[in-house]
Write an enzyme that holds these catalytic residues in place. Structure first.
Site, PDB file in Angstrom:
ATOM      1  N   ASN A   1      10.898   0.714  -7.780  1.00  0.00           N
ATOM      2  CA  ASN A   1      11.321   1.833  -7.035  1.00  0.00           C
ATOM      3  C   ASN A   1      10.889   1.798  -5.827  1.00  0.00           C
ATOM      4  OD1 ASN A   1      12.995   3.956  -8.648  1.00  0.00           O
ATOM      5  ND2 ASN A   1      11.418   3.572 -10.114  1.00  0.00           N
TER       6      ASN A   1
ATOM      7  N   GLY B   1       6.355  -1.618  -9.102  1.00  0.00           N
ATOM      8  CA  GLY B   1       6.926  -1.107  -7.937  1.00  0.00           C
ATOM      9  C   GLY B   1       8.299  -1.482  -7.491  1.00  0.00           C
TER      10      GLY B   1
ATOM     11  N   ASN C   1       8.552  13.201  -7.296  1.00  0.00           N
ATOM     12  CA  ASN C   1       8.520  12.071  -8.547  1.00  0.00           C
ATOM     13  C   ASN C   1       9.801  11.881  -9.064  1.00  0.00           C
ATOM     14  OD1 ASN C   1       6.773  10.695 -10.411  1.00  0.00           O
ATOM     15  ND2 ASN C   1       7.382  12.326 -12.038  1.00  0.00           N
TER      16      ASN C   1
ATOM     17  N   ASP D   1       5.713  17.279 -15.214  1.00  0.00           N
ATOM     18  CA  ASP D   1       7.106  16.931 -14.956  1.00  0.00           C
ATOM     19  C   ASP D   1       7.992  17.924 -15.063  1.00  0.00           C
ATOM     20  OD1 ASP D   1       6.635  14.228 -14.848  1.00  0.00           O
ATOM     21  OD2 ASP D   1       6.436  13.819 -16.837  1.00  0.00           O
TER      22      ASP D   1
ATOM     23  N   HIS E   1      11.344  10.546 -12.552  1.00  0.00           N
ATOM     24  CA  HIS E   1      10.916  10.748 -13.959  1.00  0.00           C
ATOM     25  C   HIS E   1      12.044   9.779 -14.784  1.00  0.00           C
ATOM     26  CE1 HIS E   1       9.221  11.731 -17.807  1.00  0.00           C
ATOM     27  NE2 HIS E   1      10.343  12.302 -18.229  1.00  0.00           N
TER      28      HIS E   1
ATOM     29  N   GLU F   1      17.447   4.949 -11.098  1.00  0.00           N
ATOM     30  CA  GLU F   1      16.320   5.532 -10.512  1.00  0.00           C
ATOM     31  C   GLU F   1      16.359   5.212  -9.244  1.00  0.00           C
ATOM     32  OE1 GLU F   1      12.692   4.924 -12.173  1.00  0.00           O
ATOM     33  OE2 GLU F   1      13.476   4.842 -14.224  1.00  0.00           O
TER      34      GLU F   1
ATOM     35  N   LEU G   1      -2.009  14.858 -11.295  1.00  0.00           N
ATOM     36  CA  LEU G   1      -2.510  15.431 -10.046  1.00  0.00           C
ATOM     37  C   LEU G   1      -2.856  16.735 -10.366  1.00  0.00           C
ATOM     38  CD1 LEU G   1       0.087  13.772  -7.642  1.00  0.00           C
ATOM     39  CD2 LEU G   1      -2.080  13.303  -7.904  1.00  0.00           C
TER      40      LEU G   1
ATOM     41  N   MET H   1       0.755   6.744 -12.441  1.00  0.00           N
ATOM     42  CA  MET H   1       0.538   7.076 -13.881  1.00  0.00           C
ATOM     43  C   MET H   1      -0.689   7.965 -13.734  1.00  0.00           C
ATOM     44  SD  MET H   1       3.238   5.676 -14.974  1.00  0.00           S
ATOM     45  CE  MET H   1       2.779   5.738 -16.784  1.00  0.00           C
ATOM     46  N   ARG H   2      -1.097   8.896 -12.720  1.00  0.00           N
ATOM     47  CA  ARG H   2      -2.043   9.751 -12.855  1.00  0.00           C
ATOM     48  C   ARG H   2      -1.792  11.162 -12.828  1.00  0.00           C
ATOM     49  NH1 ARG H   2      -6.652   6.597 -14.864  1.00  0.00           N
ATOM     50  NH2 ARG H   2      -6.528   4.648 -13.882  1.00  0.00           N
TER      51      ARG H   2
HETATM   52  C1  GRF Z   1       9.735   4.073 -13.522  1.00  0.00           C
HETATM   53  O1  GRF Z   1      10.800   4.113 -14.594  1.00  0.00           O
HETATM   54  C2  GRF Z   1       9.595   5.269 -13.104  1.00  0.00           C
HETATM   55  O2  GRF Z   1      10.711   6.450 -13.569  1.00  0.00           O
HETATM   56  C3  GRF Z   1       8.512   6.030 -14.093  1.00  0.00           C
HETATM   57  O3  GRF Z   1       7.506   4.592 -13.844  1.00  0.00           O
HETATM   58  C4  GRF Z   1       8.498   3.516 -13.710  1.00  0.00           C
HETATM   59  C5  GRF Z   1       8.058   2.892 -12.693  1.00  0.00           C
HETATM   60  O4  GRF Z   1       8.649   1.755 -12.312  1.00  0.00           O
HETATM   61  N1  GRF Z   1       7.787   6.871 -13.477  1.00  0.00           N
HETATM   62  P1  GRF Z   1       8.286   0.615 -11.232  1.00  0.00           P
HETATM   63  O5  GRF Z   1       6.906   0.521 -10.839  1.00  0.00           O
HETATM   64  O6  GRF Z   1       8.957   1.427 -10.105  1.00  0.00           O
HETATM   65  O7  GRF Z   1       9.032  -0.548 -11.204  1.00  0.00           O
END
Ligand code: GRF
Length: 271
Positions: free
Chosen positions: A20, A18, A156, A194, A158, A223, A138, A135-136
């Site tokens: 992000n 988490g 999302n 994606d 990516h 990101e 949809l 990671m699922r």
């Molecule tokens: C990130 O690299 C994002 O792009 C990908 O999964 C990772 C998640 O990282 N979809 P975090 O859980 O936000 O640290």
């Protein structure tokens, strides 16, 4: 006339650390983002992102995907589900198994989890559902619930420069391919893998001395910037969609400072 700012209600879906999510929470706390994370939902109870959310006073929920997907032998009967599974299979693009029975069973299980997910989300009336390391897969059942009337409401982040390297291993794939530039993408989510309309992208150099962990670290810093900026643009009404019939929907950013934003991401990529 300046665009009016709307405070957005965000539900963030996570599966892991988490970071992000943390970046979004930090920017909101710093008053840099006109948004509120109204709930965080994880598909697993041990996701550290749930702890981050709780520390920020955000309600958390877990939808036990593993139980839904591995449930034996009580696969939900198609009639008990809120959507026609055969029709869902006709429009879905994520399950590639050539065996229809396997696809239908997987869809029934995914819909079971998504029914619970939607039930939770509805209580929070999100403007946007932000996937941040969720990671699922949809299905269109979930997506059509939010992507309605020409509005795209699921985002999302990516870890690659789409359409290159969709899937779970963006940094690994970028590095293994020998790319000299890597990138990250924030996009709206459609029925494919994606493949939805791209909102923003940023790139970083891959140096000869790099390894996957080094480029992941560089990419993650981008990101955090880019995801927050996309949410800011949405709150300012600066994300327009060109979705003329028969054409791929494309996003247009109307921020007059757009070139400066891109330059700042490039500078950051060299830090
Ligand atoms: C990130 O690299 C994002 O792009 C990908 O999964 C990772 C998640 O990282 N979809 P975090 O859980 O936000 O640290």
């Amino acid at each position: 006339m300046a665009d009016s700012i709307r405070s957005l209600r965000l539900v963030v879906l996570i599966s892991g650390g988490g970071t992000n999510l943390q970046a979004i929470l930090d920017r909101i706390a710093a008053g840099e983002l006109s948004a509120e994370v109204v709930a965080v939902v994880s598909d697993r109870a041990d996701a550290y992102g749930l702890v981050r959310a709780q520390k920020a006073g955000v309600p958390v929920h877990v939808v036990d995907y593993a139980a839904c997907l591995e449930l034996e032998p009580e696969i939900p009967a198609a009639e008990s589900l809120p959507v026609d599974i055969g029709e869902l299979d006709r429009i879905q693009k994520i399950l590639k198994s050539p065996d229809p029975a396997k696809r239908l069973e997987r869809l029934r299980r995914l819909v079971l989890a998504e029914q619970e997910l939607i039930g939770i989300l509805e209580g929070y009336r999100p403007d946007y559902v932000c996937l941040a390391g969720f990671m699922r897969l949809l299905t269109p059942y979930f997506l059509h619930h939010y992507n309605r009337r020409g509005e795209w409401r699921v985002l999302n982040i990516h870890p690659a420069l789409l359409p290159a390297f969709p899937g779970e291993h963006g940094y690994e794939d970028t590095f293994a391919y020998g790319c000299k530039w890597g990138g990250i993408t924030v996009h709206f989510v459609d029925e494919g893998e994606d493949s939805g309309p791209i909102i923003a992208q940023a790139v970083y150099p891959v140096w000869p001395s790099d390894d996957v962990e080094k480029i992941r670290k560089r990419g993650l810093q981008l990101e955090y910037e880019v995801y927050a900026q996309c949410i800011a643009w949405l709150s300012l009404g600066q994300v327009k969609l060109d979705q003329r019939d028969g054409k791929r929907p494309c996003v247009l950013i109307t921020d007059p400072d757009y070139p400066d934003v891109l330059k700042s991401w490039l500078r950051k990529a060299f830090l």
